[in-house]
Scaffold this active site. Structure first.
Site, PDB file in Angstrom:
ATOM      1  N   ARG A  65       0.756  -1.347   0.065  1.00  0.00           N
ATOM      2  CA  ARG A  65      -0.040   0.050  -0.052  1.00  0.00           C
ATOM      3  C   ARG A  65       0.879   1.352  -0.140  1.00  0.00           C
ATOM      4  NH1 ARG A  65      -3.104  -2.830   3.941  1.00  0.00           N
ATOM      5  NH2 ARG A  65      -5.021  -3.939   2.875  1.00  0.00           N
ATOM      6  N   LYS A 125       3.651  11.304 -11.456  1.00  0.00           N
ATOM      7  CA  LYS A 125       2.842  10.392 -12.422  1.00  0.00           C
ATOM      8  C   LYS A 125       3.441   9.125 -12.479  1.00  0.00           C
ATOM      9  CE  LYS A 125      -0.142  13.502 -14.880  1.00  0.00           C
ATOM     10  NZ  LYS A 125      -0.317  14.103 -16.303  1.00  0.00           N
ATOM     11  N   GLU A 157      10.068  17.035 -25.118  1.00  0.00           N
ATOM     12  CA  GLU A 157       9.441  17.506 -23.874  1.00  0.00           C
ATOM     13  C   GLU A 157      10.062  18.823 -23.322  1.00  0.00           C
ATOM     14  OE1 GLU A 157       6.890  16.205 -22.730  1.00  0.00           O
ATOM     15  OE2 GLU A 157       6.948  13.856 -23.073  1.00  0.00           O
ATOM     16  N   LYS A 199       8.270  22.757 -14.769  1.00  0.00           N
ATOM     17  CA  LYS A 199       7.589  21.591 -14.149  1.00  0.00           C
ATOM     18  C   LYS A 199       7.058  21.640 -12.769  1.00  0.00           C
ATOM     19  CE  LYS A 199       5.907  16.919 -14.786  1.00  0.00           C
ATOM     20  NZ  LYS A 199       6.182  15.774 -15.529  1.00  0.00           N
ATOM     21  N   GLU A 216      -3.775  17.400 -11.154  1.00  0.00           N
ATOM     22  CA  GLU A 216      -4.183  17.631 -12.278  1.00  0.00           C
ATOM     23  C   GLU A 216      -5.690  17.933 -12.490  1.00  0.00           C
ATOM     24  OE1 GLU A 216      -2.245  15.574 -16.116  1.00  0.00           O
ATOM     25  OE2 GLU A 216      -4.072  15.960 -16.993  1.00  0.00           O
ATOM     26  N   HIS A 272      -0.289  10.295 -27.832  1.00  0.00           N
ATOM     27  CA  HIS A 272      -0.502   8.990 -27.267  1.00  0.00           C
ATOM     28  C   HIS A 272      -1.198   8.067 -28.512  1.00  0.00           C
ATOM     29  CE1 HIS A 272      -0.383  10.196 -22.782  1.00  0.00           C
ATOM     30  NE2 HIS A 272       0.904  10.131 -23.234  1.00  0.00           N
ATOM     31  N   HIS A 325       8.130   8.049 -27.427  1.00  0.00           N
ATOM     32  CA  HIS A 325       7.071   8.841 -26.771  1.00  0.00           C
ATOM     33  C   HIS A 325       7.371  10.287 -27.214  1.00  0.00           C
ATOM     34  CE1 HIS A 325       4.451  10.630 -24.085  1.00  0.00           C
ATOM     35  NE2 HIS A 325       5.564  11.413 -23.340  1.00  0.00           N
TER      36      HIS A 325
HETATM   37  P1  NAD Z   1      12.474   4.784 -22.113  1.00  0.00           P
HETATM   38  O1  NAD Z   1      12.566   4.725 -20.629  1.00  0.00           O
HETATM   39  O2  NAD Z   1      11.969   3.567 -22.872  1.00  0.00           O
HETATM   40  O3  NAD Z   1      14.197   4.966 -22.281  1.00  0.00           O
HETATM   41  C1  NAD Z   1      14.561   4.954 -23.677  1.00  0.00           C
HETATM   42  C2  NAD Z   1      15.865   3.971 -24.118  1.00  0.00           C
HETATM   43  O4  NAD Z   1      16.886   4.572 -23.584  1.00  0.00           O
HETATM   44  C3  NAD Z   1      15.729   2.775 -23.493  1.00  0.00           C
HETATM   45  O5  NAD Z   1      16.061   1.934 -24.288  1.00  0.00           O
HETATM   46  C4  NAD Z   1      16.731   2.544 -22.358  1.00  0.00           C
HETATM   47  O6  NAD Z   1      17.114   1.285 -21.905  1.00  0.00           O
HETATM   48  C5  NAD Z   1      17.775   3.671 -22.885  1.00  0.00           C
HETATM   49  N1  NAD Z   1      18.533   4.337 -21.931  1.00  0.00           N
HETATM   50  C6  NAD Z   1      17.917   4.879 -20.712  1.00  0.00           C
HETATM   51  N2  NAD Z   1      18.985   5.496 -20.225  1.00  0.00           N
HETATM   52  C7  NAD Z   1      20.182   5.332 -21.180  1.00  0.00           C
HETATM   53  C8  NAD Z   1      21.531   5.944 -21.074  1.00  0.00           C
HETATM   54  N3  NAD Z   1      22.047   6.657 -20.153  1.00  0.00           N
HETATM   55  N4  NAD Z   1      22.250   5.443 -22.079  1.00  0.00           N
HETATM   56  C9  NAD Z   1      21.804   4.514 -23.100  1.00  0.00           C
HETATM   57  N5  NAD Z   1      20.709   4.137 -23.214  1.00  0.00           N
HETATM   58  C10 NAD Z   1      19.980   4.612 -22.290  1.00  0.00           C
HETATM   59  O7  NAD Z   1      12.154   6.053 -22.818  1.00  0.00           O
HETATM   60  P2  NAD Z   1      12.004   7.679 -22.030  1.00  0.00           P
HETATM   61  O8  NAD Z   1      12.065   8.382 -23.378  1.00  0.00           O
HETATM   62  O9  NAD Z   1      13.037   7.763 -20.971  1.00  0.00           O
HETATM   63  O10 NAD Z   1      10.589   7.728 -21.519  1.00  0.00           O
HETATM   64  C11 NAD Z   1       9.346   7.528 -22.110  1.00  0.00           C
HETATM   65  C12 NAD Z   1       8.330   7.016 -21.264  1.00  0.00           C
HETATM   66  O11 NAD Z   1       8.011   7.837 -20.180  1.00  0.00           O
HETATM   67  C13 NAD Z   1       7.189   6.870 -21.927  1.00  0.00           C
HETATM   68  O12 NAD Z   1       6.444   5.713 -21.344  1.00  0.00           O
HETATM   69  C14 NAD Z   1       6.227   7.761 -21.331  1.00  0.00           C
HETATM   70  O13 NAD Z   1       4.712   7.809 -21.415  1.00  0.00           O
HETATM   71  C15 NAD Z   1       6.643   8.125 -19.885  1.00  0.00           C
HETATM   72  N6  NAD Z   1       6.553   9.485 -19.547  1.00  0.00           N
HETATM   73  C16 NAD Z   1       6.099   9.733 -18.229  1.00  0.00           C
HETATM   74  C17 NAD Z   1       5.810  11.058 -17.768  1.00  0.00           C
HETATM   75  C18 NAD Z   1       5.484  11.390 -16.438  1.00  0.00           C
HETATM   76  O14 NAD Z   1       5.161  12.220 -16.040  1.00  0.00           O
HETATM   77  N7  NAD Z   1       5.291  10.134 -15.498  1.00  0.00           N
HETATM   78  C19 NAD Z   1       6.317  12.061 -18.590  1.00  0.00           C
HETATM   79  C20 NAD Z   1       6.619  12.068 -19.760  1.00  0.00           C
HETATM   80  C21 NAD Z   1       6.949  10.573 -20.393  1.00  0.00           C
HETATM   81  N1  GLY Z   2       3.853  14.660 -18.264  1.00  0.00           N
HETATM   82  C1  GLY Z   2       2.725  15.275 -17.977  1.00  0.00           C
HETATM   83  C2  GLY Z   2       2.588  15.407 -16.428  1.00  0.00           C
HETATM   84  O1  GLY Z   2       3.240  15.123 -15.774  1.00  0.00           O
HETATM   85  O2  GLY Z   2       1.683  16.191 -15.874  1.00  0.00           O
END
Ligand code: NAD
Ligand code: GLY
Length: 356
Positions: free
Chosen positions: A120, A142, A184, A226, A236, A251, A264
């Site tokens: 939890r 998030k 972003e 942010k 939100e 998305h 993404h």
């Molecule tokens: P990801 O986590 O898939 O990482 C991208 C790639 O880079 C992966 O293959 C990973 O293994 C690799 N990688 C990570 N660090 C590395 C490094 N230092 N050197 C080499 N390779 C590395 O993708 P992302 O773009 O980091 O994140 C996308 C995700 O984040 C999506 O699922 C999206 O929905 C989510 N997201 C969430 C929020 C939120 O507010 N929670 C906001 C934006 C995006």
């Molecule tokens: N990435 C959108 C949010 O954190 O609200």
């Protein structure tokens, strides 16, 4: 090193931004309050940075459960999440365990969600290693996973104890992932800070070259913006929705193309072009501002053209968006660069814009 706070009363937490923070045990020590912690990472990041973090945590005398997940957006789903719970239960991790997310947004979102659910709720630390995670996903609490019917549809708000941004990890990031992170950064400037957007325009060459000072400043400014938005509207209920600029169509691109096909950030880049075009069609954004934004997205190395697909398919997918209300799709639109608002958009308007 630069430090910022996400101000949330008793749950206020710091964001540390600097080089080689992964090796500095004193940044981790205050946030791991019991003798046990669990690191969640993936195969790629473990191979690159696992040993460094192992050494740092060993210096603190912590007992560490190491959880290595497969790499990819397609694994941001139930059965992979369940692997985290299974490893924690096998290790008899108590509710005092601290989870540490070492990786990009996929690892951060899944680890945060696991931390929100395990017994939890247990504390967690974000150690983002992609540019996208360092400027956006690690901040704001998030967390969640995808569903075949929609992106990030299952999740929870759960704030981390701290965000530790080690920019040295960015040296190994592939070029496509770097550009996805720039998307972003452009997004937050486009909705909240026209001066920052101008700064990005004038530093895009330095950013594309991963120049350290420009990178530090971009991460700091994006996180500060942010943090301010999240501090004012954590759950939100209102203005935080502007952070979804480009995400409604973005998305839908990710879901319709198959998770992991479009990154993404790439989908968000394309989604921003569409949302800006929609803003212009509705008479808010000036044509010159639209072209400036498209030019910047292109200069960051991001795609600006949608994958060819039936307009109705996109519309059906956008209706599953979390901002949709009673079947009506709501879009984050722009009055000006740096000033966003949200509005319902009819299917007919969407179809016309998609066809155009
Ligand atoms: P990801 O986590 O898939 O990482 C991208 C790639 O880079 C992966 O293959 C990973 O293994 C690799 N990688 C990570 N660090 C590395 C490094 N230092 N050197 C080499 N390779 C590395 O993708 P992302 O773009 O980091 O994140 C996308 C995700 O984040 C999506 O699922 C999206 O929905 C989510 N997201 C969430 C929020 C939120 O507010 N929670 C906001 C934006 C995006
Ligand atoms: N990435 C959108 C949010 O954190 O609200």
């Amino acid at each position: 090193m630069m430090t910022l706070n996400v101000e949330l009363g008793a749950r206020t937490y710091p964001i540390y931004i600097g080089s080689h923070l992964l090796t500095q045990a004193d940044h981790f020590a205050p946030y791991i309050r019991s003798s046990a912690c669990a690191v969640v990472t993936n195969t790629t990041v473990d191979a690159l940075y696992g040993e460094t973090l192992r050494t740092t945590l060993a210096a603190l005398g912590k007992s560490v459960t190491w959880i290595v997940l497969p790499d990819g957006e397609q694994y941001k789903e139930w059965s992979t999440l369940n692997q985290i719970f299974e490893k924690l239960l096998h290790a008899q991790a108590s509710r005092k365990v601290t989870l540490i997310a070492l990786g990009g947004g996929v690892i951060g979102d899944m680890t945060g969600f696991a931390a929100a659910c395990y017994m939890r709720g247990v504390p967690f630390i974000q150690v983002p290693t992609t540019l996208l995670a360092q400027v956006d996903s690690s901040v704001g609490g998030k967390t969640g996973i995808n569903h075949a019917l929609g992106k990030n549809m299952i999740g929870a708000f759960h704030q981390p104890q701290a965000v530790i941004v080690d920019i040295a990890t960015l040296q190994t990031l592939p070029a496509r992932e770097w550009a996805a992170g720039l998307a972003e950064i452009i997004k937050i400037a486009a909705v909240a800070d026209s001066a920052f957007l101008e700064w990005i325009e004038s530093h895009i060459t330095a950013l594309n070259a991963r120049e350290v000072n420009a990178t530090m400043e971009a991460i700091h400014r994006a996180c500060a913006l942010k943090a301010a938005v999240v501090g004012a509207d954590e759950l939100e209920l209102g203005n935080r929705a502007i952070l979804n600029f480009g995400h409604t169509l973005g998305h839908a691109i990710e879901a319709t193309q198959g998770y992991g096909q479009w990154l993404h950030g790439e989908a968000v880049g394309c989604g921003m072009v569409f949302a800006a075009a929609l803003s212009m069609r509705r008479g808010s954004l000036q044509e010159a501002e639209y072209h400036r934004l498209v030019q910047l997205i292109r200069a960051a190395g991001l795609p600006t053209a949608l994958p060819q697909l039936d307009a109705q398919r996109y519309i059906d997918c956008m209706r599953v968006d979390k901002k949709a209300d009673a079947g009506q799709i709501h879009f984050v639109l722009l009055h000006h660069l740096g000033q966003a608002y949200m509005e319902p958009v009819s299917d007919a308007d969407l179809e016309a814009a998609l066809l155009e």
